[in-house]
Design a protein around this motif. Structure first.
Motif, PDB file in Angstrom:
ATOM      1  N   ARG A 100       3.892  20.198 -14.030  1.00  0.00           N
ATOM      2  CA  ARG A 100       3.556  20.666 -15.376  1.00  0.00           C
ATOM      3  C   ARG A 100       2.382  21.637 -15.361  1.00  0.00           C
ATOM      4  N   PHE A 101       1.364  21.296 -14.592  1.00  0.00           N
ATOM      5  CA  PHE A 101       0.179  22.157 -14.458  1.00  0.00           C
ATOM      6  C   PHE A 101       0.578  23.534 -13.930  1.00  0.00           C
ATOM      7  N   ASN A 102       1.365  23.543 -12.870  1.00  0.00           N
ATOM      8  CA  ASN A 102       1.776  24.795 -12.233  1.00  0.00           C
ATOM      9  C   ASN A 102       2.626  25.640 -13.174  1.00  0.00           C
ATOM     10  N   ASP A 103       3.593  25.017 -13.813  1.00  0.00           N
ATOM     11  CA  ASP A 103       4.529  25.779 -14.634  1.00  0.00           C
ATOM     12  C   ASP A 103       3.909  26.296 -15.926  1.00  0.00           C
ATOM     13  N   ILE A 104       3.081  25.505 -16.582  1.00  0.00           N
ATOM     14  CA  ILE A 104       2.506  25.970 -17.844  1.00  0.00           C
ATOM     15  C   ILE A 104       1.508  27.108 -17.610  1.00  0.00           C
ATOM     16  N   LEU A 105       0.811  27.080 -16.483  1.00  0.00           N
ATOM     17  CA  LEU A 105      -0.171  28.133 -16.195  1.00  0.00           C
ATOM     18  C   LEU A 105       0.445  29.313 -15.443  1.00  0.00           C
ATOM     19  N   GLN A 106       1.648  29.174 -14.971  1.00  0.00           N
ATOM     20  CA  GLN A 106       2.456  30.245 -14.387  1.00  0.00           C
ATOM     21  C   GLN A 106       1.753  31.074 -13.311  1.00  0.00           C
ATOM     22  N   PHE A 107       1.043  30.409 -12.413  1.00  0.00           N
ATOM     23  CA  PHE A 107       0.460  31.198 -11.321  1.00  0.00           C
ATOM     24  C   PHE A 107       1.531  31.460 -10.270  1.00  0.00           C
ATOM     25  N   ASP A 108       1.362  32.566  -9.580  1.00  0.00           N
ATOM     26  CA  ASP A 108       2.356  33.013  -8.614  1.00  0.00           C
ATOM     27  C   ASP A 108       2.347  32.150  -7.359  1.00  0.00           C
ATOM     28  N   ILE A 109       3.485  32.160  -6.701  1.00  0.00           N
ATOM     29  CA  ILE A 109       3.592  31.539  -5.389  1.00  0.00           C
ATOM     30  C   ILE A 109       2.871  32.447  -4.398  1.00  0.00           C
ATOM     31  N   GLU A 110       2.114  31.863  -3.510  1.00  0.00           N
ATOM     32  CA  GLU A 110       1.299  32.620  -2.569  1.00  0.00           C
ATOM     33  C   GLU A 110       2.162  33.515  -1.681  1.00  0.00           C
ATOM     34  N   GLN A 111       1.574  34.641  -1.289  1.00  0.00           N
ATOM     35  CA  GLN A 111       2.225  35.583  -0.367  1.00  0.00           C
ATOM     36  C   GLN A 111       2.626  34.858   0.912  1.00  0.00           C
ATOM     37  N   GLY A 112       3.823  35.088   1.359  1.00  0.00           N
ATOM     38  CA  GLY A 112       4.300  34.491   2.604  1.00  0.00           C
ATOM     39  C   GLY A 112       5.039  33.182   2.428  1.00  0.00           C
ATOM     40  N   VAL A 113       4.957  32.579   1.232  1.00  0.00           N
ATOM     41  CA  VAL A 113       5.700  31.348   0.967  1.00  0.00           C
ATOM     42  C   VAL A 113       7.048  31.763   0.389  1.00  0.00           C
ATOM     43  N   PRO A 114       8.164  31.392   1.043  1.00  0.00           N
ATOM     44  CA  PRO A 114       9.467  31.784   0.524  1.00  0.00           C
ATOM     45  C   PRO A 114       9.772  31.119  -0.815  1.00  0.00           C
TER      46      PRO A 114
ATOM     47  N   ALA B 172       0.841  -1.208   0.000  1.00  0.00           N
ATOM     48  CA  ALA B 172       0.000   0.000   0.000  1.00  0.00           C
ATOM     49  C   ALA B 172       0.873   1.254   0.000  1.00  0.00           C
ATOM     50  N   GLN B 173       1.937   1.246   0.773  1.00  0.00           N
ATOM     51  CA  GLN B 173       2.836   2.402   0.807  1.00  0.00           C
ATOM     52  C   GLN B 173       3.559   2.579  -0.532  1.00  0.00           C
ATOM     53  N   ILE B 174       3.961   1.484  -1.160  1.00  0.00           N
ATOM     54  CA  ILE B 174       4.620   1.579  -2.462  1.00  0.00           C
ATOM     55  C   ILE B 174       3.659   2.147  -3.505  1.00  0.00           C
ATOM     56  N   VAL B 175       2.417   1.688  -3.472  1.00  0.00           N
ATOM     57  CA  VAL B 175       1.409   2.208  -4.410  1.00  0.00           C
ATOM     58  C   VAL B 175       1.212   3.697  -4.181  1.00  0.00           C
ATOM     59  N   GLU B 176       1.051   4.101  -2.926  1.00  0.00           N
ATOM     60  CA  GLU B 176       0.841   5.527  -2.668  1.00  0.00           C
ATOM     61  C   GLU B 176       2.074   6.349  -3.022  1.00  0.00           C
ATOM     62  N   LEU B 177       3.254   5.867  -2.681  1.00  0.00           N
ATOM     63  CA  LEU B 177       4.477   6.591  -3.017  1.00  0.00           C
ATOM     64  C   LEU B 177       4.583   6.772  -4.529  1.00  0.00           C
ATOM     65  N   THR B 178       4.306   5.717  -5.278  1.00  0.00           N
ATOM     66  CA  THR B 178       4.355   5.798  -6.738  1.00  0.00           C
ATOM     67  C   THR B 178       3.337   6.805  -7.262  1.00  0.00           C
ATOM     68  N   TRP B 179       2.117   6.720  -6.743  1.00  0.00           N
ATOM     69  CA  TRP B 179       1.064   7.628  -7.192  1.00  0.00           C
ATOM     70  C   TRP B 179       1.418   9.078  -6.869  1.00  0.00           C
ATOM     71  N   ARG B 180       1.903   9.317  -5.657  1.00  0.00           N
ATOM     72  CA  ARG B 180       2.220  10.692  -5.263  1.00  0.00           C
ATOM     73  C   ARG B 180       3.370  11.256  -6.093  1.00  0.00           C
ATOM     74  N   ILE B 181       4.349  10.426  -6.428  1.00  0.00           N
ATOM     75  CA  ILE B 181       5.457  10.876  -7.275  1.00  0.00           C
ATOM     76  C   ILE B 181       4.934  11.229  -8.666  1.00  0.00           C
ATOM     77  N   ALA B 182       4.141  10.342  -9.252  1.00  0.00           N
ATOM     78  CA  ALA B 182       3.598  10.601 -10.589  1.00  0.00           C
ATOM     79  C   ALA B 182       2.673  11.818 -10.578  1.00  0.00           C
ATOM     80  N   LEU B 183       1.847  11.935  -9.557  1.00  0.00           N
ATOM     81  CA  LEU B 183       0.940  13.076  -9.445  1.00  0.00           C
ATOM     82  C   LEU B 183       1.719  14.377  -9.285  1.00  0.00           C
ATOM     83  N   CYS B 184       2.811  14.337  -8.533  1.00  0.00           N
ATOM     84  CA  CYS B 184       3.635  15.527  -8.374  1.00  0.00           C
ATOM     85  C   CYS B 184       4.174  15.990  -9.728  1.00  0.00           C
TER      86      CYS B 184
END
Length: 183
Positions: free
Chosen positions: A163-177, A146-158
């Motif tokens: 890609r989603f974050n970078d192509i749409l170029q939204f800003d990093i929220e205020q207060g996040v370094p 179960a942990q291997i499945v979740e680790l794999t899924w979370r890596i692939a989802l990340c």
């Protein structure tokens, strides 16, 4: 500057607003969530999944954050590195340590299981079709299926988030370094 507008909790259907509140307990991801809110099913299913996985926590936060920062460094996603490197610092890996995760083999802040997680995150991101069974033999010594499945899924989802974050170029929220991920 974001390539699409960023919606707020008030823009969501009323039945999804409690999920927005739960999402904010996961971290300061309002801009990412606000972009997803253009399509309520994407917002609903993505954030329901992430909140449920966090609530169940079958993976240690350290191993999860090691994987997410590794993938985000590989994909040069400043948004994700900026959000997850501080979470990794809470788990005992310094800012400098987070920056050099890709040099994991001789990393002084990582134990053997940490190094395996980083190695696996690299494999899922770059060598998914060439990864040997030997890696899974080593994973099974430390993680349940179960942990291997979740680790794999979370890596692939990340990787998808990167890609989603970078192509749409939204800003990093205020207060996040801001933590640059690009070389």
């Amino acid at each position: 500057m974001s390539r699409v507008s960023i919606k707020t909790k008030d823009d969501l259907p009323a039945d999804l607003r409690p999920l927005w509140d739960k999402m904010t307990t996961y971290g300061a991801f309002e801009n990412q969530a606000g972009v997803m809110a253009h399509r309520p099913p994407i917002f609903k299913h993505t954030w329901s999944l992430l909140v449920d996985l966090a609530d169940e926590a079958v993976l240690s936060k350290r191993h999860l954050e090691l994987a997410l920062v590794t993938v985000s460094l590989l994909n040069k996603c400043t948004y994700c590195v900026s959000h997850h490197a501080p979470k990794l610092a809470i788990q005992g890996v310094s800012e400098d340590g987070a920056e050099r995760l890709l040099d994991y083999k001789d990393h002084p802040e990582l134990d053997e299981v940490d190094k395996l997680v980083v190695e696996y995150a690299i494999a899922v991101t770059q060598n998914w079709n060439k990864t040997r069974d030997e890696v899974f033999t080593r994973l099974r010594e430390h993680f349940s299926e179960a942990q291997i499945v979740e680790l794999t899924w979370r890596i692939a989802l990340c990787g998808a988030f990167n890609r989603f974050n970078d192509i749409l170029q939204f800003d990093i929220e205020q207060g996040v370094p801001v933590r640059e991920a690009a070389e």
